[in-house]
Write an enzyme that holds these catalytic residues in place. Structure first.
Site, PDB file in Angstrom:
ATOM      1  CE1 TYR A   9      29.009  -7.394  -8.794  1.00 53.48           C
ATOM      2  CE2 TYR A   9      31.266  -7.227  -9.429  1.00 53.48           C
ATOM      3  CZ  TYR A   9      29.889  -6.906  -9.890  1.00 53.48           C
ATOM      4  OH  TYR A   9      29.453  -6.531 -11.036  1.00 53.48           O
TER       5      TYR A   9
ATOM      6  CE  LYS B  23      12.778  -5.170  -5.825  1.00 55.27           C
ATOM      7  NZ  LYS B  23      11.972  -4.408  -6.690  1.00 55.27           N
TER       8      LYS B  23
ATOM      9  CG  ASP C  58      11.968  -1.720  -9.152  1.00 58.57           C
ATOM     10  OD1 ASP C  58      12.519  -0.801  -8.189  1.00 58.57           O
ATOM     11  OD2 ASP C  58      10.818  -2.457  -9.109  1.00 58.57           O
TER      12      ASP C  58
ATOM     13  CG  ASP D 133      28.430  -3.907 -12.876  1.00 60.01           C
ATOM     14  OD1 ASP D 133      29.286  -3.470 -13.657  1.00 60.01           O
ATOM     15  OD2 ASP D 133      27.939  -5.075 -13.345  1.00 60.01           O
TER      16      ASP D 133
ATOM     17  CG  ASP E  16      27.467  -0.819 -18.010  1.00 65.87           C
ATOM     18  OD1 ASP E  16      28.549  -0.262 -17.257  1.00 65.87           O
ATOM     19  OD2 ASP E  16      27.765  -1.858 -18.954  1.00 65.87           O
TER      20      ASP E  16
END
Ligand code: IPM
Ligand code: MG
Length: 359
Positions: free
Chosen positions: A141, A192, A224, A248, A252
Site C-alpha cells: 500500500y 506467501k 491462498d 484487506d 472482507d
C-alpha cells in the site's frame, strides 16, 4: 478530564451511520456521565469537494490532537476518475500513515442471533470468534517505487513495491501475540513465503517474536490456503496476523462469515494505544442517502474505542449489551434481515440501541 473524539463521517453511508454512533455517544454522555467532547471534520470525497484535498490540514490537526477518531467511510462513484493522489481513499490512507496507526484489529464475531444471515451453514460459523490483525501502514500500500511508467517500446507499465522492514514486522507481530495472550493463545501468521522474499522475512521475524511468548502457539499459512480455510473451517483460527493487502482481502472474507459486513467494527492503533475506529465496510454509494445502511458496525466501533483507547470498559460493555438486546428483539436492517424479523431503517436501528442503553 474529558476526552476528545474527532468525528469524521466521510462519504456515502458514512454520514448516516456515524450520525447513529454519535447518538449512542450522546446518550452515554447525558445518561451515564461519559466525559467526552466531539468535534467534526471532513475527510475523503466530501473534503475534496470542499477544499480540493481528501485530507485537509485542519482535519489532520484535529485528528492528531484528539484522543481517538471515529471514522465512517470514504469514496464514491463521483470521485473515481480523479487522480489517485487526491482520491477519497488517500484521505484514509493519509490518516493511517500520519498517525502511524500500524495495528489494525478486525474482529469477526458471529452473533448467535444472526447465524441464519451467513451464506455459510450455521454449524460452520456458529460460535465464530476470530481476530484479524492487519498491518496497516506498510507493505504494498505504501511501498516505493510505485507508479505507471512508459517503457522504451512505448508500452505503459504499472508497478508497486511490497516492502517490509524488520521493525515493522516485529511490532505488528507483538500486537498479535499480545492480543493472543488475552484470548486462546494461538496465532496464525499468513504470508506467501513460497513466492515472495519479503514475506519469507515476515515469517522469520514472526518466529523470532514468538520466542518472547512461549505460551502462544504460532503457525504459518500461505494466503491462498488461508482464504480457503476461512470459508472451509473458520473456527480453527484464534488470531490471524498478516500484511496490509492480505489483511484487506481476508478481512472482507471473514466479515461475510458473520452474515454481514455491516456488523464488523475495527480499531487502528498506534504504539501508544491511540486509535481510529471505523466499520470495516466502505461507503456503499449504491445505498447512500436511503437510510437503509446498518449502523451497528459503527456503533460497535465506538465500543472498541471506549475499550481500547479511552479506558471505559463499562461503557463499552453497555454498548455491546444494547446491540445484543436489539438483535434479541428481532430488529434487522436490510443486510441482516431474515424471515420473521422486524425490518428497520438505519436511524431506527440507532434509536433502538439508544433505547436499549436506557433500559
Ligand atoms: C479497508 C478499505 C480501505 C483499504 C480502502 C478504502 C482504502 O478497503 O479499510 O479495508 O484498502 O484499506
Ligand atoms: Mg478493505
Amino acid at each position: 478530564m474529558s476526552n476528545k473524539i474527532a468525528v469524521l463521517p466521510g462519504d456515502g453511508i458514512g454520514q448516516e451511520i456515524v450520525a447513529e454512533a454519535v447518538k449512542v455517544l450522546e446518550c452515554l454522555k447525558s445518561d451515564f456521565g461519559l466525559a467526552v467532547e466531539m468535534e467534526g471534520g471532513l475527510v475523503g470525497g466530501s473534503a475534496y469537494d470542499a477544499s480540493g484535498t481528501p485530507l485537509p490540514e485542519d482535519t489532520l490537526k484535529l485528528s492528531k490532537e484528539a484522543d481517538a477518531i471515529l471514522l465512517g467511510a470514504v469514496g464514491g462513484y463521483q470521485w473515481e476518475s480523479l487522480d489517485i493522489a487526491v482520491r477519497p481513499e488517500k484521505g484514509l490512507l493519509g490518516l493511517r500513515a500520519e498517525l502511524e496507526l500500524f495495528s489494525n484489529l478486525r474482529p469477526a464475531i458471529l452473533y448467535p442471533q444472526l447465524a441464519d444471515a451467513s451464506t455459510l451453514k450455521a454449524e460452520v460459523v456458529s460460535g465464530l470468534d476470530l481476530m484479524i490483525v492487519r498491518e496497516l501502514t506498510g507493505g504494498i500500500y505504501f511501498g516505493q517505487p510505485r507508479g505507471v511508467r512508459t517503457l522504451e517500446s512505448g508500452e505503459r507499465q504499472g508497478y508497486n513495491t511490497l516492502v517490509y522492514a524488520e521493525h515493522e514486522i516485529e511490532r505488528i507481530g507483538r500486537s498479535a501475540f499480545d492480543i493472543a495472550m488475552k484470548r486462546d493463545k494461538r496465532v496464525t501468521s499468513v504470508d506467501k513465503a513460497n513466492v515472495l522474499e519479503c514475506t519469507e522475512l515476515w515469517r522469520e521475524v514472526m518466529e523470532r517474536v514468538a520466542k518472547d511468548y512461549p505460551e502462544v502457539k504460532l503457525s504459518h499459512m500461505y494466503v491462498d490456503n488461508a482464504a480457503m480455510q476461512l470459508v472451509r473451517a473458520p473456527k480453527q483460527f484464534d488470531v490471524m496476523v498478516t500484511t496490509n493487502m492480505f489483511g484487506d482481502i481476508l478481512s472482507d472474507c471473514a466479515a461475510m462469515l458473520t452474515g454481514s459486513i455491516g456488523m464488523l467494527p475495527s480499531a487502528s492503533l498506534d504504539a501508544n494505544g491511540k486509535g481510529m475506529y471505523e466499520p470495516i465496510h466502505g461507503s456503499a454509494p449504491d445505498i447512500a442517502g436511503q437510510n437503509v445502511a446498518n449502523p451497528l458496525a459503527t456503533i460497535l466501533s465506538v465500543s472498541m474505542m471506549l475499550r481500547y483507547s479511552l479506558d471505559q470498559v463499562e461503557m463499552a460493555d453497555k454498548i455491546d449489551q444494547a446491540v445484543n438486546q436489539v438483535l434479541d428483539n428481532g430488529l434487522r436492517t436490510t443486510d441482516i434481515h431474515s424471515e420473521g424479523m422486524q425490518a428497520v431503517s438505519c436511524s431506527a436501528m440507532g434509536d433502538a440501541v439508544v433505547a436499549a442503553l436506557r433500559g
